[in-house]
Design an enzyme around this catalytic site. Structure first.
Site, PDB file in Angstrom:
ATOM      1  CB  THR A 156      -0.908   0.007   1.237  1.00 47.25           C
ATOM      2  OG1 THR A 156      -1.663  -1.215   1.263  1.00 47.25           O
ATOM      3  CG2 THR A 156      -1.860   1.191   1.209  1.00 47.25           C
TER       4      THR A 156
ATOM      5  CG  LEU B  38     -23.307  -0.099  10.554  1.00 56.28           C
ATOM      6  CD1 LEU B  38     -22.551   1.100  10.000  1.00 56.28           C
ATOM      7  CD2 LEU B  38     -24.650  -0.225   9.846  1.00 56.28           C
TER       8      LEU B  38
ATOM      9  N   GLY C 287     -18.204  -0.343  18.785  1.00 54.26           N
ATOM     10  CA  GLY C 287     -17.336  -0.884  19.824  1.00 54.26           C
ATOM     11  C   GLY C 287     -16.078  -0.069  20.026  1.00 54.26           C
TER      12      GLY C 287
ATOM     13  N   GLY D 111      -7.794  -0.927  14.770  1.00 54.13           N
ATOM     14  CA  GLY D 111      -6.368  -0.770  15.027  1.00 54.13           C
ATOM     15  C   GLY D 111      -5.612  -1.552  13.989  1.00 54.13           C
TER      16      GLY D 111
ATOM     17  CB  CYS E 236      -3.933  -2.140   7.292  1.00 54.87           C
ATOM     18  SG  CYS E 236      -2.849  -3.454   6.719  1.00 54.87           S
TER      19      CYS E 236
ATOM     20  CE  LYS F 260       0.468   0.783   6.742  1.00 52.72           C
ATOM     21  NZ  LYS F 260       0.915   0.791   5.322  1.00 52.72           N
TER      22      LYS F 260
ATOM     23  CE  LYS G  20      -9.276  -9.107  11.736  1.00 52.31           C
ATOM     24  NZ  LYS G  20      -9.495  -9.004  10.282  1.00 52.31           N
TER      25      LYS G  20
ATOM     26  NE  ARG H  71       1.393  -4.772  12.272  1.00 55.62           N
ATOM     27  CZ  ARG H  71       1.380  -4.942  10.949  1.00 55.62           C
ATOM     28  NH1 ARG H  71       2.206  -4.239  10.189  1.00 55.62           N
ATOM     29  NH2 ARG H  71       0.540  -5.799  10.399  1.00 55.62           N
TER      30      ARG H  71
END
Length: 437
Positions: A124, A254, A257, A261, A264, A267, A327, A334
């Site tokens: 990216t 949607l 919570g 983070g 990806c 940043k 997650k 990170r």
């Protein structure tokens, strides 16, 4: 297979891409400058947690289709198509992306490219990077104009990377020639019928940044509604459900919570803003500053709710933190919202005990001063409040009565709106969640 492939950079993206391309039948050579990482991969030891990937790695090492090296000379000699999969982290003194790793790969590989080949960027990057690297490749390569660049952005979700690589919902090819398009169509032909969008370099670069910006905006939108719902004594979970039935909106991303983070979204949206500023289009993406701000506020609000449950004070209280990865189905810490909450509570005097099914090793290495546990029950033992901060299914399936037997007080804050609130309240828990009464 018509081509031999190299994958330059064997982090999360590179290791996944290398193993999956070998699984499709290609001969693949992975390269990294980190000898220790290469040794681990060559031994079939995956340095990251990604469901299904380690078995695939070992299977293709054993077949001989996949191997690893630290030699750019060997990679240039071996490969017909070279995929660049290195990271583009946020610079230390600003929002922009650090593309130095990309330049290092091109500068190391190009002097060894003495025949026709295609170099394919998957990282990216800020729009405009591909055009600059294409010129550098031609200038530094002995084969000159026979070396082409293409841009083929990745759309992997951590925890589902193997599935997303082998069953993508679309493939984007940023190319400058029919030959480059043909080569990449041949490479991806084993995937079967997949929508392919062929475009120029700038558009291909923008696709990934735009996709991440949209997802981040959708997440922050529902979390902004959570802030409003709390002020209005409404239920953002029910609000989200009602919105999800509108086919123009949909229910994915949607879920209100703790926010996003990882390596990806945070940043990438910041780099997107920085590049828009450089191009003189800063007004186009000013909304992303509020998207970022909403997301970061969720972490502070989580700390506030936990403190409220404890009567306004963390000192002398045990706090069970369920989750360390940013997650579920990942060991990636990170920019982890869960760990930022844990660190903040520890700084305010809380006795924190963290458990995560996959990320404990990474968390311990990064935050050795925090407390850790070997299971959810161990973390919750004698806890005055339990915080669910990463929605692993192991946590979603916890028995409220079993957990209630080990805690000091039945207080729980559901930071991911993942639990059945009624079931926990029926079991005598004081249940709180962001954006809900």
């Amino acid at each position: 297979m018509p081509y031999r492939l190299t994958v330059l950079g064997t982090g999360y993206l590179g290791a996944t891409h290398a193993a999956c391309m070998a699984e499709l039948g290609f001969e693949v050579l992975g390269l990294d400058v980190d000898q220790a990482k290469i040794d681990r991969l060559q031994a079939g030891d995956l340095p990251i947690h990604e469901p299904g990937l380690e078995d695939m790695l070992r299977r293709n090492l054993e077949s001989g289709r996949l191997r690893f090296t630290t030699s750019y000379e060997e990679a240039a000699r071996f490969g017909d198509v070279h995929f660049i999969c290195v990271g583009t982290p946020q610079v230390k003194d600003g929002y922009a992306a650090d593309v130095s790793y990309l330049d290092a790969v091109v500068e190391s590989l190009a002097p060894h490219l003495d025949r026709e080949c295609l170099v394919v960027g998957k990282s990216t990057v800020p729009v405009g990077t591909a055009e600059r690297l294409a010129e550098k490749l031609v200038r530094l390569s002995p084969a000159g104009m026979q070396v082409e660049l293409a841009w083929n952005p990745e759309f992997l979700r951590e925890g589902y990377a193997v599935q997303d690589t082998l069953h993508p919902d679309r493939i984007v090819l940023g190319v400058a020639s029919e030959r480059a398009e043909k080569v990449l169509r041949d490479v991806y032909a084993p995937l079967g019928e997949v929508p392919i969008v062929v475009t120029d370099f700038p558009t291909a670069e923008l696709v990934k940044s735009a996709a991440n910006a949209f997802l981040a905006t959708k997440i922050s939108f529902i979390n902004a509604m959570a802030e409003l719902a709390e002020a209005a004594h409404a239920d953002v979970k029910q609000l989200s459900q009602a919105l999800s039935f509108d086919e123009r909106i949909g229910g994915k991303y949607l879920n209100p919570g703790l926010g996003f983070g990882g390596g990806c979204l945070p940043k990438d949206i910041r780099a997107f803003m920085a590049r828009a500023d450089e191009l003189g289009a800063h007004q186009a993406l000013t909304f992303l500053r509020e998207v970022d701000a909403i997301n970061m506020r969720r972490r502070g609000r989580m700390v506030d709710v936990a403190r409220e449950l404890l009567g306004g004070e963390f000192t002398g209280r045990r706090v069970a933190v369920l989750g360390a990865a940013f997650k579920p189905n990942s060991d990636d810490i990170r920019d982890s919202p869960a760990l930022e909450v844990a660190v903040t509570i520890a700084e305010q005097g809380g006795d924190v005990a963290i458990y995560d099914p996959a990320a404990l090793g990474n968390a311990r290495a990064a935050y050795p001063h925090l407390g850790y546990a070997g299971s959810a029950l161990e973390a919750a033992r004698e806890a005055h409040v339990v915080l669910l901060l990463t929605e692993w299914q192991e946590f979603v399936r916890l028995d409220p009565e079993e957990l209630g037997d080990v805690v000091a007080v039945r207080n729980i804050v559901d930071g991911r709106n993942a639990l059945d609130a009624e079931a926990w309240r029926d079991a005598g828990w004081h249940y709180r969640a962001l954006g809900r009464p």
